[in-house]
Scaffold this active site. Structure first.
Site, PDB file in Angstrom:
ATOM      1  N   ASP A  15       0.787  -1.249   0.000  1.00 51.53           N
ATOM      2  CA  ASP A  15       0.000   0.000   0.000  1.00 51.53           C
ATOM      3  C   ASP A  15       0.816   1.295   0.000  1.00 51.53           C
ATOM      4  OD1 ASP A  15      -2.003  -1.884   0.186  1.00 51.53           O
ATOM      5  OD2 ASP A  15      -2.882  -1.122   2.035  1.00 51.53           O
ATOM      6  N   ASP A  55      -4.778  -0.766  -1.799  1.00 52.37           N
ATOM      7  CA  ASP A  55      -6.173  -0.598  -1.417  1.00 52.37           C
ATOM      8  C   ASP A  55      -6.877  -0.040  -2.660  1.00 52.37           C
ATOM      9  OD1 ASP A  55      -6.596  -1.394   1.197  1.00 52.37           O
ATOM     10  OD2 ASP A  55      -6.911   0.629   1.980  1.00 52.37           O
ATOM     11  N   HIS A  57     -10.729   0.897  -3.397  1.00 51.14           N
ATOM     12  CA  HIS A  57     -12.080   0.891  -2.831  1.00 51.14           C
ATOM     13  C   HIS A  57     -13.097   1.583  -3.729  1.00 51.14           C
ATOM     14  CE1 HIS A  57     -10.365  -0.568   0.830  1.00 51.14           C
ATOM     15  NE2 HIS A  57      -9.877   0.570   1.262  1.00 51.14           N
ATOM     16  N   HIS A  61     -17.282   2.798   0.152  1.00 51.01           N
ATOM     17  CA  HIS A  61     -16.776   1.594   0.821  1.00 51.01           C
ATOM     18  C   HIS A  61     -17.146   1.569   2.309  1.00 51.01           C
ATOM     19  CE1 HIS A  61     -13.396  -1.142   2.235  1.00 51.01           C
ATOM     20  NE2 HIS A  61     -14.048  -1.860   1.342  1.00 51.01           N
ATOM     21  N   HIS A  74     -10.389   6.969   1.229  1.00 51.00           N
ATOM     22  CA  HIS A  74      -8.996   6.823   0.766  1.00 51.00           C
ATOM     23  C   HIS A  74      -8.943   5.787  -0.340  1.00 51.00           C
ATOM     24  CE1 HIS A  74      -9.574   3.665   3.782  1.00 51.00           C
ATOM     25  NE2 HIS A  74      -8.721   2.955   3.060  1.00 51.00           N
ATOM     26  N   LYS A  99      -6.968  -4.907  -3.285  1.00 52.22           N
ATOM     27  CA  LYS A  99      -7.797  -5.470  -2.218  1.00 52.22           C
ATOM     28  C   LYS A  99      -8.806  -4.443  -1.740  1.00 52.22           C
ATOM     29  CE  LYS A  99      -4.056  -4.338   0.978  1.00 52.22           C
ATOM     30  NZ  LYS A  99      -4.685  -3.326   1.810  1.00 52.22           N
ATOM     31  N   CYS A 144      -2.240  -2.901   7.547  1.00 49.39           N
ATOM     32  CA  CYS A 144      -2.127  -3.804   6.400  1.00 49.39           C
ATOM     33  C   CYS A 144      -0.822  -4.599   6.386  1.00 49.39           C
ATOM     34  CB  CYS A 144      -2.338  -3.017   5.108  1.00 49.39           C
ATOM     35  SG  CYS A 144      -4.053  -2.446   4.974  1.00 49.39           S
TER      36      CYS A 144
HETATM   37 ZN   LIG Z   1      -8.618   0.889   2.897  1.00 47.38          ZN
END
Ligand SMILES: [Zn+2]
Length: 198
Positions: A15, A55, A57, A61, A74, A99, A144
């Site tokens: 990330d 990430d 999204h 989300h 984010h 993800k 994460c």
């Molecule tokens: Zn996230």
């Protein structure tokens, strides 16, 4: 303790996205300080597998405050904030894992969603390459990075977190380090990862 890195080892960069860096919507303090050490890891060591996670999204989300989640918006899919940092050397990255794509489910781990059921495919990718050891860096240490390293250990991979190439959201990383070492994840430092001279 020094560790000799070979092409059988994989580096997983978690990330390193614009929104998690200073100036982003969910910045990790000094997150930009780990870009040079991560670039050095990819440039200096003979990992044949280097994976970057993102990430990724939807705009509504479940993890966002407007949906009752803990975080500001984010890494919305396709926006500049979701991009990997332009300062990250992506030359040798050969796999991207995204993800948190489903509106109703978050994923701190790059292996399995937070429902502990839905896999991202990373396990099969690494097993297909007969990867033996995994080295983790990136953001954020206490979310994460640690969840991904713990899942890796649970899945049977020998797992190492590179302590100087990750940063936490919390100012106290001790609980994260303790949880990792208790689970059998090793902590290491960039300078302890070496390669044989040519
Ligand atoms: Zn996230």
């Amino acid at each position: 303790m020094t560790l000799l890195i070979t092409p059988k080892d994989a580096l997983i960069i978690v990330d390193m996205q614009v929104d998690f860096l200073p100036g982003g919507t969910l910045p990790v303090e000094n997150g930009d300080h780990i870009i040079p050490p991560i670039n050095a890891l990819t440039q200096r060591l003979p990992f044949s597998t280097i994976i970057a996670t993102q990430d990724w999204h939807p705009h509504d989300h479940v993890s966002f405050e407007a949906s009752g989640g803990p975080w500001p918006p984010h890494c919305i899919a396709g926006t500049p904030g979701a991009n990997l940092s332009p300062d990250l050397d992506q030359t040798r990255i050969n796999c991207l894992i995204r993800k948190g794509l489903e509106r109703g489910r978050d994923s701190y781990s790059a292996f399995v969603d937070n429902d502990q059921v839905t896999e991202t495919g990373l396990t099969g990718f690494l097993r297909g390459l007969k990867t033996e050891r995994l080295f983790f860096c990136g953001l954020a240490y206490d979310f994460c990075v640690s969840h991904t390293a713990l899942d890796a250990r649970w899945l049977g991979f020998e797992s190492y977190v590179i302590d100087d190439a990750t940063r936490a959201i919390s100012s106290d990383s001790y609980p994260t380090r303790h949880r990792l070492t208790q689970a059998g994840v090793h902590l290491t430092r960039s300078r302890d990862l070496i390669t044989l001279p040519d």
